[in-house]
Design a protein around this motif. Structure first.
Motif: not given
Ligand SMILES: Cc1cc2nc3c(=O)[nH]c(=O)nc-3n(C[C@H](O)[C@H](O)[C@H](O)COP(=O)(O)OP(=O)(O)OC[C@H]3O[C@@H](n4cnc5c(N)ncnc54)[C@H](O)[C@@H]3O)c2cc1C
Length: 328
Positions: A130, A204, A227-228, A241-242, A245, A258, A260, A264-265, A279, A297-298
């Motif tokens: 996966s 997120a 994001s996921r 979703q980018v 997966s 916003g 990270f 995987q992303h 960010n 702030e996004a």
């Molecule tokens: C097998 C597997 C496959 C996966 N496949 C994918 C995939 O295809 N795509 C994918 O995206 N993920 C995938 N993931 C999940 C991945 O590991 C991360 O959990 C996911 O990408 C995190 O999403 P995120 O960056 O939106 O959230 P977070 O990790 O929570 O990051 C949020 C970010 O936003 C910032 N932030 C917070 N508040 C604010 C604000 N107010 N303004 C601006 N910035 C802010 C934070 O500093 C942080 O950098 C996979 C995981 C696994 C285990």
């Protein structure tokens, strides 16, 4: 000379043509002959790109009849004895590739994302378990090397230099189609983030303000992706979703709001030309691969950018006193 066959999925010509880049990376400087097979579709796009175009025209053959398509590829292979068979990782390609591998008694490396040349030969890389790890697959057996290739990973710049030979292949065995197409439904509002040149992507850090992204995307003539985290929370649909997966995208501009930048992303961003990330944490991994980083702030950034674009557009249509004059 080595021979390579590429199956052209007529519903996804672009991804099929990208496989020429895969062949180039596999053979490097070694010379080889390229073949493609096109069933019941126009072949003009392949002229000049392939050394040989094998054309199969028979209106009784349905492009959903993978049993017959497998049979055709098998017959063609028996004539030309290919060393390498490449199939796009499209919906149709995924149906076809395993069937053909079984009939050829050869292995199939599915969903390849990278070609590596190690000291003991070719290594085909694909996500495994996966997407938790990347597996390097080596081909040690007999028979042609077969792989299906993940969409949008390899970029091919078409250069029409080949003196293409057109080969007509007659398939005259009885066709017993078990599937009949009754009607076609077009998905309402369906779009593919892989086709967009501008992607406004939310993670997120955008959270509940995700709907604002569409307004920004409309102002910029772009498309929204996610994001996921956002998908798993049910805020966005999985088809946008980018990532590993999700989908591998190749826009000119990717705006990561916003997000990270988990590995995987980032896996889905291999072919992105420019990244702007917003960010609150300037040490988030996405920032290290961005061309421009905005720390903040996004949502605030999105609102300000929308206002700025609208102001700019209104000034262009109706120049303000100060912007009527050019400075030299
Ligand atoms: C097998 C597997 C496959 C996966 N496949 C994918 C995939 O295809 N795509 C994918 O995206 N993920 C995938 N993931 C999940 C991945 O590991 C991360 O959990 C996911 O990408 C995190 O999403 P995120 O960056 O939106 O959230 P977070 O990790 O929570 O990051 C949020 C970010 O936003 C910032 N932030 C917070 N508040 C604010 C604000 N107010 N303004 C601006 N910035 C802010 C934070 O500093 C942080 O950098 C996979 C995981 C696994 C285990």
């Amino acid at each position: 000379m080595k021979r390579c066959l590429i199956y052209v999925d007529s519903e996804n010509i672009k991804n099929s043509m990208e496989l020429l880049e895969v062949a180039r990376q596999i053979y490097k400087s070694k010379s080889y002959e390229s073949y493609c097979v096109i069933v019941n579709s126009a072949h003009e796009q392949a002229i000049g790109l392939f050394d040989n175009v094998i054309k199969v025209d028979n209106q009784k053959i349905s492009l959903y009849d993978f049993k017959t398509l497998t049979d055709i590829l098998l017959d063609i292979h028996r004539i030309f004895d290919f060393d390498l068979i490449l199939i796009p990782g499209t919906w149709a390609g995924r149906m076809l590739a395993p069937r053909l591998a079984v009939r050829l008694h050869t292995g199939l490396t599915a969903d390849v994302t990278e070609i590596r040349q190690s000291k003991d030969g070719l290594e085909l890389v694909r996500p495994a378990f996966s997407g938790r790890l990347l597996a390097g697959i080596k081909n040690k057996g007999e028979g042609p090397i077969m792989l299906s290739v993940r969409q949008n990973i390899f970029k091919y710049e078409p250069i029409s230099t080949a003196d293409t030979k057109l080969i007509k292949f007659e398939y005259d065995k009885p066709i017993n189609v078990g599937i009949k197409q009754i009607s076609v439904f077009n998905k309402a509002n369906s779009y593919d983030i892989r086709d967009s040149k501008i992607l406004i992507s939310g993670g997120a850090g955008v959270g509940g303000g995700f709907n604002l992204l569409q307004i920004l995307a409309d102002e910029l003539g772009g498309t929204v992706s996610a994001s996921r985290q956002i998908v798993d929370r049910g805020i966005a649909n999985r088809h946008i979703q980018v990532g590993q997966s999700g989908k591998t995208v190749s826009p000119t501009l990717y705006m990561a709001l916003g997000i990270f930048g988990a590995i995987q992303h980032v896996e889905g961003l291999k072919n992105v030309e420019n990244i702007i990330s917003v960010n609150t944490n300037r040490n988030a991994p996405i920032c290290s691969i961005s061309d421009i980083v905005v720390e903040g702030e996004a949502i605030e950034f999105i609102n300000m950018l929308i206002a700025r674009i609208r102001k700019y557009k209104s000034e262009v249509n109706e120049p303000s006193e100060s912007s009527k004059y050019k400075l030299y």
